[in-house]
Write a protein that holds these residues in place. Structure first.
Motif, PDB file in Angstrom:
ATOM      1  N   UNK A 117       0.825  -1.202   0.000  1.00  0.00           N
ATOM      2  CA  UNK A 117       0.000   0.000   0.000  1.00  0.00           C
ATOM      3  C   UNK A 117       0.858   1.251   0.000  1.00  0.00           C
ATOM      4  N   UNK A 118       0.210   2.345  -0.258  1.00  0.00           N
ATOM      5  CA  UNK A 118       0.895   3.621  -0.353  1.00  0.00           C
ATOM      6  C   UNK A 118       0.462   4.548   0.769  1.00  0.00           C
ATOM      7  N   UNK A 119       0.429   4.073   1.985  1.00  0.00           N
ATOM      8  CA  UNK A 119       0.022   4.889   3.116  1.00  0.00           C
ATOM      9  C   UNK A 119       1.047   5.958   3.438  1.00  0.00           C
ATOM     10  N   UNK A 120       0.789   6.681   4.512  1.00  0.00           N
ATOM     11  CA  UNK A 120       1.700   7.733   4.963  1.00  0.00           C
ATOM     12  C   UNK A 120       2.150   7.440   6.379  1.00  0.00           C
ATOM     13  N   UNK A 121       3.330   7.918   6.692  1.00  0.00           N
ATOM     14  CA  UNK A 121       3.912   7.770   8.019  1.00  0.00           C
ATOM     15  C   UNK A 121       4.346   9.160   8.465  1.00  0.00           C
ATOM     16  N   UNK A 122       3.902   9.591   9.641  1.00  0.00           N
ATOM     17  CA  UNK A 122       4.244  10.910  10.157  1.00  0.00           C
ATOM     18  C   UNK A 122       5.180  10.731  11.346  1.00  0.00           C
ATOM     19  N   UNK A 123       6.338  11.364  11.272  1.00  0.00           N
ATOM     20  CA  UNK A 123       7.345  11.320  12.337  1.00  0.00           C
ATOM     21  C   UNK A 123       7.468  12.731  12.897  1.00  0.00           C
ATOM     22  N   UNK A 124       6.821  12.969  14.044  1.00  0.00           N
ATOM     23  CA  UNK A 124       6.836  14.296  14.660  1.00  0.00           C
ATOM     24  C   UNK A 124       7.990  14.346  15.647  1.00  0.00           C
ATOM     25  N   UNK A 125       8.886  15.291  15.453  1.00  0.00           N
ATOM     26  CA  UNK A 125      10.108  15.358  16.245  1.00  0.00           C
ATOM     27  C   UNK A 125      11.124  14.383  15.676  1.00  0.00           C
ATOM     28  N   UNK A 126      11.435  14.536  14.404  1.00  0.00           N
ATOM     29  CA  UNK A 126      12.245  13.561  13.672  1.00  0.00           C
ATOM     30  C   UNK A 126      13.689  13.470  14.157  1.00  0.00           C
ATOM     31  N   UNK A 127      14.190  14.484  14.847  1.00  0.00           N
ATOM     32  CA  UNK A 127      15.552  14.510  15.364  1.00  0.00           C
ATOM     33  C   UNK A 127      16.540  14.250  14.224  1.00  0.00           C
ATOM     34  N   UNK A 128      17.427  13.279  14.356  1.00  0.00           N
ATOM     35  CA  UNK A 128      18.430  13.006  13.323  1.00  0.00           C
ATOM     36  C   UNK A 128      17.876  12.191  12.170  1.00  0.00           C
ATOM     37  N   UNK A 129      16.661  11.663  12.291  1.00  0.00           N
ATOM     38  CA  UNK A 129      16.006  10.991  11.176  1.00  0.00           C
ATOM     39  C   UNK A 129      16.044   9.483  11.182  1.00  0.00           C
ATOM     40  N   UNK A 130      16.501   8.843  12.268  1.00  0.00           N
ATOM     41  CA  UNK A 130      16.601   7.387  12.252  1.00  0.00           C
ATOM     42  C   UNK A 130      15.280   6.725  11.881  1.00  0.00           C
ATOM     43  N   UNK A 131      14.196   7.098  12.544  1.00  0.00           N
ATOM     44  CA  UNK A 131      12.909   6.436  12.310  1.00  0.00           C
ATOM     45  C   UNK A 131      12.422   6.684  10.886  1.00  0.00           C
ATOM     46  N   UNK A 132      12.485   7.922  10.421  1.00  0.00           N
ATOM     47  CA  UNK A 132      12.032   8.236   9.063  1.00  0.00           C
ATOM     48  C   UNK A 132      12.841   7.483   8.014  1.00  0.00           C
ATOM     49  N   UNK A 133      14.152   7.438   8.197  1.00  0.00           N
ATOM     50  CA  UNK A 133      15.021   6.751   7.236  1.00  0.00           C
ATOM     51  C   UNK A 133      14.773   5.246   7.276  1.00  0.00           C
ATOM     52  N   UNK A 134      14.612   4.689   8.477  1.00  0.00           N
ATOM     53  CA  UNK A 134      14.349   3.253   8.596  1.00  0.00           C
ATOM     54  C   UNK A 134      13.028   2.889   7.920  1.00  0.00           C
ATOM     55  N   UNK A 135      11.999   3.710   8.094  1.00  0.00           N
ATOM     56  CA  UNK A 135      10.713   3.449   7.432  1.00  0.00           C
ATOM     57  C   UNK A 135      10.879   3.545   5.923  1.00  0.00           C
TER      58      UNK A 135
END
Length: 181
Positions: A117-135
């Motif tokens: 699927x093409x859902x969205x993921x929101x990372x509030x307070x992304x800091x250095x980006x680990x979670x966003x990059x991992x997703x």
């Protein structure tokens, strides 16, 4: 972190800002699906592209402060978590990567995100980006919206996205909606 069935629009984000659902974010980054990284050479960690230097000058106020920040930044460290490998740089004196490396277990449960699927993921307070990059690495078709209000940290977030081959579209909401500086 929130997972949406449909992709939030810029209007959604602005409405959330105005209604107080998001606490004073200054910068929003939307990462598009990651291209095939097997055909691209790995970037040199301290030779930054012009677009990233432009964001760095804005974050640090001038070119000399940016040059000092880049000079004092240690080479990237690799974090293996949540079934993915992420290379990260951090500001001098910061210990975020060390803390990430020694966290126990699957704290973020990123592998539980929907596979298709093409859902969205929101990372509030992304800091250095680990979670966003991992997703972005685990779910390449998912749209990621990362919000980081601290200008210097936002610069390191963008730097880490670039290091990991995660393309970004940067949107500065601070000047477009009158929410403040």
């Amino acid at each position: 972190m929130v997972h949406f069935a449909r992709t939030p629009t810029r209007r959604d984000l602005l409405n959330w800002l105005r209604s107080g659902l998001i606490a004073i974010p200054l910068r929003v980054v939307a990462a598009s699906p990651r291209p095939d990284s097997k055909t691209r050479p790995e970037p040199s960690w301290n030779v930054l592209p012009a677009w990233l230097l432009m964001h760095g000058r804005a974050a640090f106020g001038n070119a000399s402060a940016l040059t000092i920040a880049i000079r004092d930044t240690q080479p990237p460290l690799t974090v293996y978590k949540e079934h993915t490998r992420v290379r990260l740089v951090q500001p001098p004196g910061d210990n975020s990567i060390l803390r990430l490396r020694f966290e126990k277990g699957q704290r973020y449960n990123l592998t539980r995100l929907p596979l298709h699927g093409n859902g969205s993921f929101v990372d509030i307070g992304a800091n250095l980006g680990f979670v966003s990059i991992a997703v972005a690495k685990l779910r390449p078709c998912m749209r990621i919206i990362a919000i980081e209000p601290a200008p210097e940290t936002y610069f390191y977030f963008l730097w880490n996205c670039w290091l990991n081959g995660v393309p970004v579209t940067a949107v500065d909401l601070s000047s477009s909606n009158g929410m403040g500086d």
